[in-house]
Design a protein around this motif. Structure first.
Motif, PDB file in Angstrom:
ATOM      1  N   ALA A  30     -19.166 164.625 -27.083  1.00 12.04           N
ATOM      2  CA  ALA A  30     -18.097 165.102 -26.207  1.00 12.04           C
ATOM      3  C   ALA A  30     -17.937 166.614 -26.331  1.00 12.04           C
ATOM      4  O   ALA A  30     -17.762 167.330 -25.333  1.00 12.04           O
ATOM      5  N   THR A  46     -20.749 168.499 -24.420  1.00 11.97           N
ATOM      6  CA  THR A  46     -20.491 168.613 -22.980  1.00 11.97           C
ATOM      7  C   THR A  46     -19.420 169.655 -22.704  1.00 11.97           C
ATOM      8  O   THR A  46     -19.561 170.482 -21.789  1.00 11.97           O
ATOM      9  N   ALA A  69     -17.399 160.012 -23.377  1.00 15.55           N
ATOM     10  CA  ALA A  69     -17.030 160.524 -22.053  1.00 15.55           C
ATOM     11  C   ALA A  69     -15.519 160.658 -21.925  1.00 15.55           C
ATOM     12  O   ALA A  69     -15.016 161.633 -21.350  1.00 15.55           O
ATOM     13  N   ALA A  70     -14.790 159.694 -22.470  1.00 19.46           N
ATOM     14  CA  ALA A  70     -13.329 159.751 -22.401  1.00 19.46           C
ATOM     15  C   ALA A  70     -12.785 160.889 -23.261  1.00 19.46           C
ATOM     16  O   ALA A  70     -11.801 161.548 -22.885  1.00 19.46           O
ATOM     17  N   TYR A 103     -14.332 163.701 -23.840  1.00 22.56           N
ATOM     18  CA  TYR A 103     -14.571 164.910 -23.056  1.00 22.56           C
ATOM     19  C   TYR A 103     -13.525 165.076 -21.952  1.00 22.56           C
ATOM     20  O   TYR A 103     -12.992 166.172 -21.744  1.00 22.56           O
ATOM     21  N   LYS A 104     -13.204 164.000 -21.248  1.00 19.86           N
ATOM     22  CA  LYS A 104     -12.225 164.084 -20.162  1.00 19.86           C
ATOM     23  C   LYS A 104     -10.860 164.545 -20.681  1.00 19.86           C
ATOM     24  O   LYS A 104     -10.168 165.335 -20.027  1.00 19.86           O
ATOM     25  N   GLN A 105     -10.474 164.059 -21.861  1.00 21.05           N
ATOM     26  CA  GLN A 105      -9.192 164.486 -22.421  1.00 21.05           C
ATOM     27  C   GLN A 105      -9.255 165.940 -22.885  1.00 21.05           C
ATOM     28  O   GLN A 105      -8.275 166.682 -22.742  1.00 21.05           O
ATOM     29  N   LYS A 124     -11.034 168.239 -21.440  1.00 19.89           N
ATOM     30  CA  LYS A 124     -10.946 168.982 -20.181  1.00 19.89           C
ATOM     31  C   LYS A 124      -9.499 169.027 -19.681  1.00 19.89           C
ATOM     32  O   LYS A 124      -9.009 170.082 -19.245  1.00 19.89           O
ATOM     33  N   LYS A 125      -8.805 167.895 -19.763  1.00 15.33           N
ATOM     34  CA  LYS A 125      -7.407 167.815 -19.331  1.00 15.33           C
ATOM     35  C   LYS A 125      -6.524 168.753 -20.143  1.00 15.33           C
ATOM     36  O   LYS A 125      -5.674 169.474 -19.594  1.00 15.33           O
TER      37      LYS A 125
END
Length: 370
Positions: free
Chosen positions: A214, A217, A324-325, A327-329, A331-332
């Motif tokens: 994560a 990325t 992936a999750a 990484y999304k957090q 980014k958030k």
């Protein structure tokens, strides 16, 4: 006055025991300590310097148990405690056996692990069940541990008392800037870098192997970012280092020991702790510490986190085993860092309400008094 003897194994330094010794009501309780370790420990020196009766007994594993049990039995006969309170596996087995042989009526142990033996060391479950039988009271540090004791191991539910760990939370909040800068200088972290922090042994169930991809990325889109791994040693070290090869060496740090852990938290912009399932973590004090330091945090719901963490309310939650999750957090959080800080501040309020040292001490005192 109620005489309580703590028997603790395989601990060099532990603030929790130092705090308990310092803050318990000494007008009502007289504490003494037996420490089982391969050698002397920082905890022994601290307790001795603080004026407590403390005995250190060398213990290097099962081969030493018969002799150590006999020595502990004789100490109990000499001290005549009203209560024995055991902590960690060797102390549980030896302390509960010896205290029962010595005729001590109140025998307590705190369960500091959860599903470890069930998943990785099945023979250890037998010792856990024996400890459950020998104890008159069992302290579960989270609902996860409580469920494992009662549902998995069929311990007597009347024995099990839920008492979460308590902390001097202000020690994580009140950190001056010079300590933070000193931590960064020691570890060659640039003041301008966005710091993503992890405090975890490198063992499979801690889930660090899902954090590194994560971060990779995230780093590709945010190159002024650094991953800081503290307590970075363990039986999964080889696998983690292999994953880190995909990241420039300048953008990660492996730190095996850090004395000023509160400053380390305050140096972080984001903290991540993602154990791989709901029961691997018995408690997980770093959930509490990170929020006490008001650091935006990404968590899986293991151990104590399942009892109070809520997505978007006091932290950022991800599913188990999901890079992936994570990484999304990340980014958030980076996209709206002011909101992330607001979420972290709510986390601070929540841990202050739930995990104060005073609350834990009072719960222990009530248990000893009952």
């Amino acid at each position: 006055m109620i005489k309580v003897t703590y028997i603790i194994s395989d601990i060099n330094k532990a603030l929790a025991f130092e705090w308990t010794a310092q803050y318990i009501d000494k007008k009502r309780f007289h504490l003494s300590f037996i420490l089982l370790n391969p050698g002397q420990s920082d905890l022994f020196e601290h307790l001795l310097t603080s004026g407590f009766e403390v005995i250190s007994i060398p213990c290097n594993g099962k081969k030493d148990w018969p002799l150590v049990l006999w020595r502990v039995f004789k100490i109990f006969k000499q001290l005549k405690p009203d209560i024995v309170h055991c902590h960690l596996i060797q102390a549980n087995i030896i302390g509960l056996f010896a205290s029962r042989l010595a005729g001590i009526k109140k025998r307590i142990y705190t369960r500091h692990h959860s599903s470890l033996h069930h998943k990785y060391f099945p023979k250890g479950v037998w010792w856990d069940k024996l400890s459950n039988k020998l104890a008159t009271h069992i302290v579960a540090v989270s609902k996860t541990v409580q469920n494992i004791l009662i549902d998995w191991e069929k311990a007597d539910a009347h024995k099990v008392k839920l008492i979460p760990h308590g902390f001097l939370l202000e020690s994580f909040a009140e950190v001056n800037r010079e300590r933070v800068l000193a931590f960064k200088r020691r570890n060659d972290i640039n003041e301008s870098q966005f710091v993503i922090g992890v405090i975890s042994r490198l063992t499979e169930w801690k889930g660090v192997q899902y954090i590194v991809p994560a971060f990779k990325t995230f780093f590709q889109r945010h190159p002024n970012t650094i991953l800081v791994l503290l307590n970075a040693q363990g039986d999964y070290e080889k696998e983690i280092k292999q994953l880190l090869k995909a990241i420039p060496e300048a953008n990660y740090r492996l730190i095996t020991f850090e004395d000023d852990i509160a400053a380390a938290y305050k140096a972080m912009n984001v903290f991540i702790h993602v154990p791989i399932d709901e029961h691997s973590e018995a408690f997980g004090q770093i959930y509490v510490e990170a929020l006490a330091a008001s650091i935006p945090s990404i968590f899986t719901l293991s151990g104590i986190a399942a009892d109070f963490i809520r997505e978007g309310c006091n932290a950022f939650v991800v599913p188990f085993r999901d890079s992936a999750a994570i990484y999304k957090q990340l980014k958030k959080i980076s996209t709206d860092y002011e909101n992330a800080k607001s979420v972290a501040y709510q986390g601070t309020k929540d841990v202050q309400q739930r995990f104060s040292l005073d609350k834990m001490i009072k719960s222990l005192e009530n248990l000893y008094d009952s």
